[in-house]
Enzyme design. Structure first.
Site, mmCIF file in Angstrom:
data_model
loop_
_atom_site.group_PDB
_atom_site.id
_atom_site.type_symbol
_atom_site.label_atom_id
_atom_site.label_comp_id
_atom_site.label_asym_id
_atom_site.label_seq_id
_atom_site.Cartn_x
_atom_site.Cartn_y
_atom_site.Cartn_z
ATOM 1 C CG ASP A 1 7.573 -5.738 12.206
ATOM 2 O OD1 ASP A 1 6.443 -5.877 11.717
ATOM 3 O OD2 ASP A 1 7.791 -5.645 13.428
ATOM 4 C CG ASP B 1 -5.791 -6.997 15.188
ATOM 5 O OD1 ASP B 1 -6.650 -6.198 15.601
ATOM 6 O OD2 ASP B 1 -4.579 -6.888 15.453
ATOM 7 C CG ASP C 1 1.619 -6.802 10.695
ATOM 8 O OD1 ASP C 1 0.757 -7.031 9.819
ATOM 9 O OD2 ASP C 1 1.348 -6.348 11.820
ATOM 10 C CG ASP D 1 -2.354 -0.307 0.871
ATOM 11 O OD1 ASP D 1 -2.601 -0.679 -0.294
ATOM 12 O OD2 ASP D 1 -3.233 -0.189 1.737
#
Length: 708
Positions: A349, A441, A347, A288
């Site tokens: 990281d 989430d 995610d 994004d």
């Protein structure tokens, strides 16, 4: 050079020679022998016939050298402390001189690397700070009033202050100041103390309720360990498609990211190295990013892995609505998703180990009610600074105690948004990803639970990631994590009440999951320790018991730190810092509950791009392979331009901020501690003093990453 010596440790060695070198030329070298067995025998019992006087003289000489050694080390410690204090004062002066506060709209914090929305109305933004300032100025005024009364001899120890002395004069009171003070005491006793005492008692009840919940969770975790309860994998048969022994269904892996230029390489590399049949695995990089250079770099990284045989695709949205939830929702609408049974989400990281899918996906086999398998997080930078160490304590308790206990006894917990595997049917049954809150989430987890799906948490499966290293990044992350649940509670409450789940599960969701752990905890932490406690110093008729200030917080900190035993030296900083963070959490909770402007603020947490040693080695080897290969046309020019932008950005001096709300509360607490000192309230004084210092350090941004 003085050797390293354990001041508080007890040396159990006997008869071992120790060489001590002193910097003083008069004491160049001394051989100091440890005491032998004979040194502890009295005269007449020694087999060698040594006398007590001789042993005593020898021990006295040894004690003298030990004391000299300790004095030498103490002098070095004092020098180090002095140097540290000088550095601290210099840092504080730089902070104040820079003049940058968290109220500045044009601060560099909202740069192009972060995805920010929901800019707050200035009126709403300053309302909370204005309330704190009112309390601060009121406390300063009252402190001056009480100091004047103290020097007139009107000092009191107990809250039952008598006005007989003030009224003992021919005119009814002792001067104008005496009349004013008597009126203040009357107002305090009749009008201020009762409501303050009621609020105090209410917060104490909430405090005890939350503490009991925390204690029950810890007992549940102890029971799980004692009974060795853990999810067990069922033995797998040979997979017909791959020919390997095991369970290898079709798995879709999604990596949502937004301007993640620091971590995109290591996350893509780790996920492409997952040990899973390539025909049964598809990786979606959901980019994004709004920065063209970052987009091109990520696209080239995907292209490189495609050349190496990885089944990976790059996907970029033109219309970036809904942020992470919108990104995941858009990806799930792809036509090829119907061919896959499970989806794993990481995610940008996160760096899963190669066997991650083999340790998580098989739990779904022959368990059609299972909708989610969640893994635990571990952190590559947990020892980076004090801030990351304190975060590690909180998250260790969250995973090992909260998530594990709720998983074993309730088959439900909040999805952590990453390092988890979902059954796609469960996502669809729950209504898919929705963009209505900043905690998508938790939203999908609650809706799946209302539809009867069960969850499993694997405490022994870890996925590496990194913690925010600066206070500003951590503060914004915590704001989102505490405002989102309150938004979700407003939206989900009618659905929870109407759902067909059991009454106990409804009680767990409404009272324990939302109210007690998401609303009551930040409310009483801020109200009790940052407002009520200082005010009881100026209205002593309203009492806050010392066991509320001392024993219960100490016990709760001890329980919180149990899952991270190596962090025990930080138990006091942890207690103080958690109370300091209550300002941010309380503000976020109020914003989410009443739908204020900052409730929809979304900031991508800043990453530093730290990797484990193994990840770095694999990246270097892969880069050496790619140096001989072809690259996308124009990429080298884009990389050079990107490097120039990085160098230009590094030339601009960055500053840590000054946080005005934390500073205002620091002065409020320090003012209250001075008032407590006047009335000789010991434990209250020390708590207020150290808590005020903690707020001061955080307000000056002296916790976490130091920029300049």
């Amino acid at each position: 050079m003085a050797p390293s010596f354990d001041w508080w440790g007890k040396d159990t060695r006997r008869g071992t020679p120790v060489v001590v070198k002193m910097e003083n030329p008069n004491w160049s070298m001394v051989e100091l022998e440890g005491p032998s067995k004979d040194d502890f025998l009295i005269a007449g019992e020694s087999p060698t016939g040594r006398t007590r006087e001789k042993a005593r003289g020898k021990n006295a000489k040894q004690l003298t050298w030990v004391l000299l050694l300790k004095a030498h080390k103490a002098a070095g410690c004092l020098t180090s402390i002095g140097s540290a204090m000088v550095d601290l004062v210099a840092t504080v002066r730089r902070r104040v001189a820079s003049g940058r506060t968290d109220e500045d709209e044009d601060d560099a914090d909202a740069d192009a690397d972060n995805d920010v929305t929901g800019k707050e109305n200035p009126t709403v933004k300053t309302r909370f700070y204005s309330c704190i300032k009112v309390f601060l100025w009121l406390s300063v005024l009252l402190l001056g009033f009480e100091v004047a009364a103290f020097f007139k001899g009107w000092h009191f120890v107990s809250p039952n202050f008598q006005l007989d002395y003030l009224w003992a004069s021919p005119w009814g009171f002792k001067g104008a100041f005496g009349w004013i003070y008597s009126q203040w005491v009357s107002i305090r006793v009749d009008y201020l103390a009762p409501p303050l005492q009621f609020l105090t008692n209410a917060c104490v009840v909430l405090f005890i309720s939350q503490s009991l919940d925390r204690l029950i969770l810890c007992l549940g975790c102890f029971w799980i360990r004692f009974k060795k309860i853990q999810p067990v994998l069922k033995p797998g048969d040979e997979d017909l498609e791959s020919g390997e022994k095991g369970y290898f269904p079709m798995v879709l892996v999604q990596i949502p990211m937004c301007n993640e230029k620091e971590v995109y390489q290591q996350s893509i590399a780790a996920i492409c190295n997952l040990d899973w049949p390539k025909t049964n695995l598809l990786i979606q990089v959901l980019d994004d990013s709004d920065d063209p250079t970052t987009q091109l770099l990520i696209k080239e990284e995907v292209h490189k892995w495609q050349q190496e045989g990885a089944n990976i695709v790059y996907r970029h949205r033109v219309i970036r609505d809904g942020y992470k939830a919108g990104n995941l929702k858009s990806a799930m609408n792809c036509s090829y998703v119907k061919d896959y049974e499970f989806v794993a989400i990481f995610d940008a990281d996160f760096q899963p180990t190669p066997d991650f899918l083999k340790r998580t996906v098989p739990h779904f086999k022959d368990n059609e009610e299972l909708g989610l398998v969640q893994a635990r997080w571990s952190f590559v930078n947990r020892d980076e600074n004090l801030l990351t160490r304190l975060q590690n304590i909180n998250l260790a308790f969250h995973f090992e105690v909260e998530q594990q206990v709720n998983s074993v006894f309730l088959n439900f917990f909040g999805f952590n948004g990453t390092a988890g595997v979902w059954r796609i049917k469960a996502l669809e049954d729950a209504g898919g990803w929705l963009e209505r809150t900043t905690v998508e989430d938790m939203d999908i987890a609650v809706r799946a639970h209302l539809h009867g799906w069960k969850f499993i948490f694997l405490n022994d499966v870890e996925c590496q990631c990194e913690l925010p290293e600066s206070y500003e990044a951590y503060r914004k992350q915590q704001h989102r994590w505490h405002s989102g649940p309150m938004q979700l509670f407003r939206l989900c409450l009618p659905a929870i009440i109407r759902s067909k789940i059991s009454v106990w599960k409804k009680f767990n969701l409404i009272f324990l999951f939302f109210l007690l752990r998401k609303l009551i905890l930040p409310f009483y932490s801020f109200t009790l320790f940052c407002i009520i406690l200082p005010m009881t110093m100026f209205v002593p008729e309203a009492e806050l018991p010392f066991w509320v200030v001392c024993y219960i917080p100490a016990m709760m900190s001890f329980l919180n730190i149990l899952p991270a035993p190596k962090s025990f030296p930080f138990i006091v900083p942890y207690l103080l810092f958690e109370n300091t963070m209550s300002v941010t959490k309380f503000n976020a909770m109020i914003s989410g509950l009443f739908q204020l402007g900052s409730a929809y603020e979304w900031v991508v947490t800043k990453k530093s791009g730290r990797s484990s040693e193994g990840d770095l080695v694999s990246l270097v080897e892969r880069e050496q392979k790619h140096q001989r290969g072809a690259s996308v046309p124009g990429l080298e020019e884009m990389k050079e331009e990107f490097e120039k932008q990085e160098q230009k950005g590094s030339l601009q001096k960055k500053h840590n901020r000054i946080y005005v709300k934390e500073l205002a509360l620091a002065f409020l607490l320090l003012t209250a501690s001075a008032r407590s000192l006047l009335s000789a309230q010991g434990i209250h004084f020390y708590f207020l003093l150290f808590q005020g210092i903690s707020f001061l350090l955080v307000g000056l941004d002296l916790v976490g990453e130091q920029i300049g």
